[in-house]
Design an enzyme around this catalytic site. Structure first.
Site, PDB file in Angstrom:
ATOM      1  N   GLU A  59     -21.635  -4.927  53.216  1.00 35.48           N
ATOM      2  CA  GLU A  59     -22.844  -5.754  53.332  1.00 35.48           C
ATOM      3  C   GLU A  59     -22.526  -7.250  53.357  1.00 35.48           C
ATOM      4  O   GLU A  59     -23.200  -8.018  54.047  1.00 35.48           O
ATOM      5  CB  GLU A  59     -23.776  -5.443  52.160  1.00 35.48           C
ATOM      6  CG  GLU A  59     -25.150  -6.017  52.299  1.00 35.48           C
ATOM      7  CD  GLU A  59     -26.103  -5.484  51.237  1.00 35.48           C
ATOM      8  OE1 GLU A  59     -26.914  -6.284  50.755  1.00 35.48           O
ATOM      9  OE2 GLU A  59     -26.033  -4.292  50.900  1.00 35.48           O
ATOM     10  N   ASP A  60     -21.495  -7.678  52.629  1.00 32.59           N
ATOM     11  CA  ASP A  60     -21.270  -9.113  52.422  1.00 32.59           C
ATOM     12  C   ASP A  60     -19.997  -9.685  53.034  1.00 32.59           C
ATOM     13  O   ASP A  60     -19.705 -10.865  52.849  1.00 32.59           O
ATOM     14  CB  ASP A  60     -21.265  -9.413  50.920  1.00 32.59           C
ATOM     15  CG  ASP A  60     -22.611  -9.156  50.272  1.00 32.59           C
ATOM     16  OD1 ASP A  60     -23.621  -9.124  50.993  1.00 32.59           O
ATOM     17  OD2 ASP A  60     -22.645  -8.980  49.047  1.00 32.59           O
TER      18      ASP A  60
END
Length: 158
Positions: A59-60
């Protein structure tokens, strides 16, 4: 199913520290400390601890689920995938799936469920929340309290 060990946990924590290098959390602390703490909460279940260390990498960062699978195996990749918020292109800006959609997916994967609990507990740590502006701390406290309630079977919590 592969047997995961503390060595795998250490390797996953090192990997997370590398890929999260330079990122900071909402309190200005190095972001990599968060997945490290999540992994440590789960160290008695090494598979979950590895997934905990990696829970935000897709996600990051630029890491993909396929890369997680290649480096850490399909069980970890499935948990990390379940823990990764989906994005969609509805309207003029990107939207993320709802908390309910996200948590419903997390619930069906026992490893992801354990990691989400550890993640929420770490995010509710008052020593971290007290470093934030009160309004932000209140929002995060409410969000992660709702997630824990949902994990405990209170479907209406979200």
């Amino acid at each position: 199913m592969r047997d995961y060990t503390v060595k795998d946990v250490a390797r996953a924590v090192r990997f997370a520290c590398v890929v999260h290098a330079g990122q900071v959390d909402k309190g200005g602390e190095p972001y990599a400390e968060h997945p490290t703490r999540v992994a440590l909460r789960l160290v008695r279940w090494p598979l979950a601890a590895v997934a905990g260390a990696l829970h935000d990498v897709v996600e990051d960062t630029g890491v993909t689920v396929a890369e997680v699978e290649a480096d850490f195996g399909p069980e970890v990749a499935a948990a990390v995938d379940a823990l990764t918020r989906r994005k969609s292109e509805l309207g003029p800006w990107p939207h993320r799936e709802s908390d309910y959609e996200y948590m419903a997916r997390v619930l069906v994967n026992p490893v992801a469920r354990a990691v989400k609990r550890a993640d929420a507990e770490d995010n509710l740590d008052e020593s971290r929340l007290s470093a934030l502006p009160p309004r932000m701390a209140g929002r995060l406290r409410a969000k992660y309290t709702r997630m824990l309630a949902f994990l405990d079977g209170e479907e209406e919590a979200l």
